[in-house]
Design a protein around this motif. Structure first.
Motif, PDB file in Angstrom:
ATOM      1  N   HIS A   1       0.798  -1.227   0.000  1.00 13.51           N
ATOM      2  CA  HIS A   1       0.000   0.000   0.000  1.00 13.51           C
ATOM      3  C   HIS A   1       0.830   1.275   0.000  1.00 13.51           C
ATOM      4  O   HIS A   1       0.299   2.358  -0.247  1.00 13.51           O
ATOM      5  N   SER A   2       2.121   1.174   0.245  1.00 12.45           N
ATOM      6  CA  SER A   2       2.982   2.330  -0.018  1.00 12.45           C
ATOM      7  C   SER A   2       2.998   2.636  -1.512  1.00 12.45           C
ATOM      8  O   SER A   2       3.029   3.808  -1.928  1.00 12.45           O
ATOM      9  N   LEU A   3       2.958   1.592  -2.347  1.00  9.35           N
ATOM     10  CA  LEU A   3       2.896   1.796  -3.792  1.00  9.35           C
ATOM     11  C   LEU A   3       1.530   2.332  -4.220  1.00  9.35           C
ATOM     12  O   LEU A   3       1.439   3.101  -5.186  1.00  9.35           O
ATOM     13  N   VAL A   4       0.481   1.948  -3.511  1.00  5.16           N
ATOM     14  CA  VAL A   4      -0.841   2.547  -3.777  1.00  5.16           C
ATOM     15  C   VAL A   4      -0.782   4.052  -3.569  1.00  5.16           C
ATOM     16  O   VAL A   4      -1.260   4.838  -4.393  1.00  5.16           O
ATOM     17  N   LEU A   5      -0.159   4.475  -2.472  1.00 10.59           N
ATOM     18  CA  LEU A   5      -0.041   5.915  -2.193  1.00 10.59           C
ATOM     19  C   LEU A   5       0.832   6.609  -3.239  1.00 10.59           C
ATOM     20  O   LEU A   5       0.545   7.740  -3.651  1.00 10.59           O
ATOM     21  N   GLU A   6       1.890   5.927  -3.674  1.00 11.46           N
ATOM     22  CA  GLU A   6       2.736   6.492  -4.723  1.00 11.46           C
ATOM     23  C   GLU A   6       1.935   6.680  -6.011  1.00 11.46           C
ATOM     24  O   GLU A   6       2.062   7.708  -6.700  1.00 11.46           O
ATOM     25  N   ASN A   7       1.091   5.713  -6.343  1.00  9.74           N
ATOM     26  CA  ASN A   7       0.261   5.818  -7.539  1.00  9.74           C
ATOM     27  C   ASN A   7      -0.762   6.942  -7.412  1.00  9.74           C
ATOM     28  O   ASN A   7      -1.040   7.655  -8.384  1.00  9.74           O
ATOM     29  N   LEU A   8      -1.332   7.106  -6.232  1.00  9.12           N
ATOM     30  CA  LEU A   8      -2.285   8.207  -6.026  1.00  9.12           C
ATOM     31  C   LEU A   8      -1.591   9.564  -6.196  1.00  9.12           C
ATOM     32  O   LEU A   8      -2.168  10.503  -6.756  1.00  9.12           O
ATOM     33  N   ALA A   9      -0.336   9.669  -5.719  1.00 10.20           N
ATOM     34  CA  ALA A   9       0.414  10.913  -5.894  1.00 10.20           C
ATOM     35  C   ALA A   9       0.647  11.208  -7.379  1.00 10.20           C
ATOM     36  O   ALA A   9       0.534  12.355  -7.830  1.00 10.20           O
TER      37      ALA A   9
ATOM     38  N   GLN B   1      10.546  -5.006 -11.648  1.00 14.90           N
ATOM     39  CA  GLN B   1       9.294  -4.562 -11.043  1.00 14.90           C
ATOM     40  C   GLN B   1       9.578  -3.562  -9.930  1.00 14.90           C
ATOM     41  O   GLN B   1      10.634  -3.617  -9.300  1.00 14.90           O
ATOM     42  N   ARG B   2       8.641  -2.653  -9.710  1.00 13.45           N
ATOM     43  CA  ARG B   2       8.804  -1.723  -8.589  1.00 13.45           C
ATOM     44  C   ARG B   2       8.765  -2.518  -7.286  1.00 13.45           C
ATOM     45  O   ARG B   2       7.779  -3.208  -7.010  1.00 13.45           O
ATOM     46  N   PRO B   3       9.800  -2.436  -6.482  1.00 14.43           N
ATOM     47  CA  PRO B   3       9.848  -3.249  -5.264  1.00 14.43           C
ATOM     48  C   PRO B   3       8.881  -2.733  -4.205  1.00 14.43           C
ATOM     49  O   PRO B   3       8.473  -1.567  -4.208  1.00 14.43           O
ATOM     50  N   ARG B   4       8.526  -3.606  -3.321  1.00 14.88           N
ATOM     51  CA  ARG B   4       7.682  -3.237  -2.189  1.00 14.88           C
ATOM     52  C   ARG B   4       8.409  -2.214  -1.318  1.00 14.88           C
ATOM     53  O   ARG B   4       9.624  -2.267  -1.165  1.00 14.88           O
ATOM     54  N   ARG B   5       7.649  -1.267  -0.770  1.00 18.25           N
ATOM     55  CA  ARG B   5       8.247  -0.241   0.085  1.00 18.25           C
ATOM     56  C   ARG B   5       7.579  -0.300   1.450  1.00 18.25           C
ATOM     57  O   ARG B   5       6.368  -0.406   1.559  1.00 18.25           O
ATOM     58  N   GLN B   6       8.392  -0.213   2.484  1.00 17.81           N
ATOM     59  CA  GLN B   6       7.857  -0.200   3.832  1.00 17.81           C
ATOM     60  C   GLN B   6       7.258   1.163   4.132  1.00 17.81           C
ATOM     61  O   GLN B   6       7.850   2.205   3.835  1.00 17.81           O
ATOM     62  N   PHE B   7       6.062   1.137   4.698  1.00 23.19           N
ATOM     63  CA  PHE B   7       5.437   2.394   5.115  1.00 23.19           C
ATOM     64  C   PHE B   7       6.253   2.954   6.287  1.00 23.19           C
ATOM     65  O   PHE B   7       6.458   2.258   7.291  1.00 23.19           O
ATOM     66  N   PRO B   8       6.755   4.199   6.191  1.00 18.22           N
ATOM     67  CA  PRO B   8       7.789   4.640   7.144  1.00 18.22           C
ATOM     68  C   PRO B   8       7.281   5.136   8.494  1.00 18.22           C
ATOM     69  O   PRO B   8       8.090   5.511   9.328  1.00 18.22           O
ATOM     70  N   HIS B   9       5.972   5.168   8.698  1.00 16.32           N
ATOM     71  CA  HIS B   9       5.498   5.772   9.952  1.00 16.32           C
ATOM     72  C   HIS B   9       4.743   4.774  10.805  1.00 16.32           C
ATOM     73  O   HIS B   9       4.098   3.896  10.277  1.00 16.32           O
TER      74      HIS B   9
END
Length: 321
Positions: free
Chosen positions: A187-195, A313-321
């Motif tokens: 879902h960090s990538l979901v947020l990146e896509n929304l941006a 592929q775009r790797p998974r990203r850890q949500f930082p907070h």
């Protein structure tokens, strides 16, 4: 002109008079559109409901078929099998004295699905807006992510509606942020896509479903009604959203279907995220390749071949907070 006092998604829908709210990903996705549909009807709009169906619709009697690949489902429609979310919703609507038709599309490729949408639009006398609703957020995946969720039905719906340029307003709403982690979505990538969609001018904001609103109360009732109708196969997505609307948090157990998994019910699941169909289709990296598909399995093949051909592929990203 948008306003801080109203999410842009609702501003656009309230400017329309005749609206179709359609579940994009099959199953119970149409339920995720229910709060918006109810609010629009209360505002005096003509609202119709539809869903890409997982039920074996071809087992239905001939009189149910309004047009090829377009079934009109009501409370008394005979069931070809036990699992029939569209009829269950129609029965709930009748219980509450509301228009109780739920239109159903069989799971097909893009070409026949788009034609089925066109037949429905013609039958309804035209539409000002279509709102595709995804239970979850995997419809926002553009294709190069490591983990796409279950994209086939969502992409069939997105591609089909993207080609309906005769409809002035075509929008997408996602409800259930975080639910698709069950299917490998990061879902960090979901947020990146929304941006990225925001930069492209296609992000239409976010808003929550209040528990004490009429729409929130009725949605919770509809989800419970569906759970009682399918105790062995309740909707994980809508069950999670309903738990979030009730203010529950963490590893909330509401069905044996999630046995052995650790859930993370939280307030973000009760948020709608809105985008335009045009921007979402433009950001998707393989959608044009689906244009000639006739069968759902062809869509699955195209997506798999696209991902296999990616250099990385775009790797998974850890949500930082």
């Amino acid at each position: 002109m948008t306003s801080l006092l109203q999410p842009p998604l609702l501003t656009r829908l309230l400017a329309a008079d005749r609206i179709l709210v359609a579940g994009a990903g099959g199953g119970f996705d149409v339920y995720a559109g229910l709060p918006v549909a109810l609010a629009l009807r209360a505002a005096g709009k003509e609202v119709h409901l539809a869903n890409l169906s997982f039920t074996h619709l071809y087992g239905l009697p001939g009189e149910v078929w309004q047009e090829p690949d377009l079934a009109r489902i009501g409370p008394e429609t005979p069931a070809p099998e036990g699992y029939f979310p569209e009829r269950t919703l129609a029965r709930w609507l009748r219980l509450h004295g509301m228009p109780d038709t739920v239109w159903a599309f069989p799971t097909t490729g893009v070409r026949p699905l788009r034609e089925a949408y066109r037949r429905l639009i013609a039958h309804l006398g035209g539409l000002d807006a279509i709102l595709l609703v995804d239970g979850g957020t995997d419809i926002l995946m553009r294709g190069d992510e490591m983990g796409l969720g279950t994209p086939e039905e969502d992409m069939a719906s997105l591609a089909a509606v993207a080609g309906l340029t005769e409809v002035p307003e075509r929008l997408v709403a996602c409800l259930g942020f975080g639910v698709d982690a069950h299917h490998g979505v990061n879902h960090s990538l979901v947020l990146e896509n929304l941006a990225a969609l925001d930069r492209a001018g296609g992000y239409l904001g976010a808003f929550s479903v209040p528990r004490d609103s009429r729409e929130g109360t009725l949605y919770l009732d509809a989800v419970e009604h569906a759970r009682a109708a399918f105790p062995e196969h309740p909707s994980i997505v809508n069950g999670s959203v309903a738990a979030a609307i009730r203010g529950e948090f963490g590893d909330v157990r509401f069905t044996e279907r999630t046995k052995g998994e650790q859930l993370f019910i939280n307030p973000l699941m009760a948020l709608y995220f809105g985008v335009t169909v045009e921007a979402l289709a433009a950001e998707n990296l393989y959608l044009e390749r689906l244009e000639g598909t006739v069968l759902m399995r062809q869509i699955a093949t195209v997506i798999a071949e696209f991902q296999d051909g990616l250099p990385v592929q775009r790797p998974r990203r850890q949500f930082p907070h």
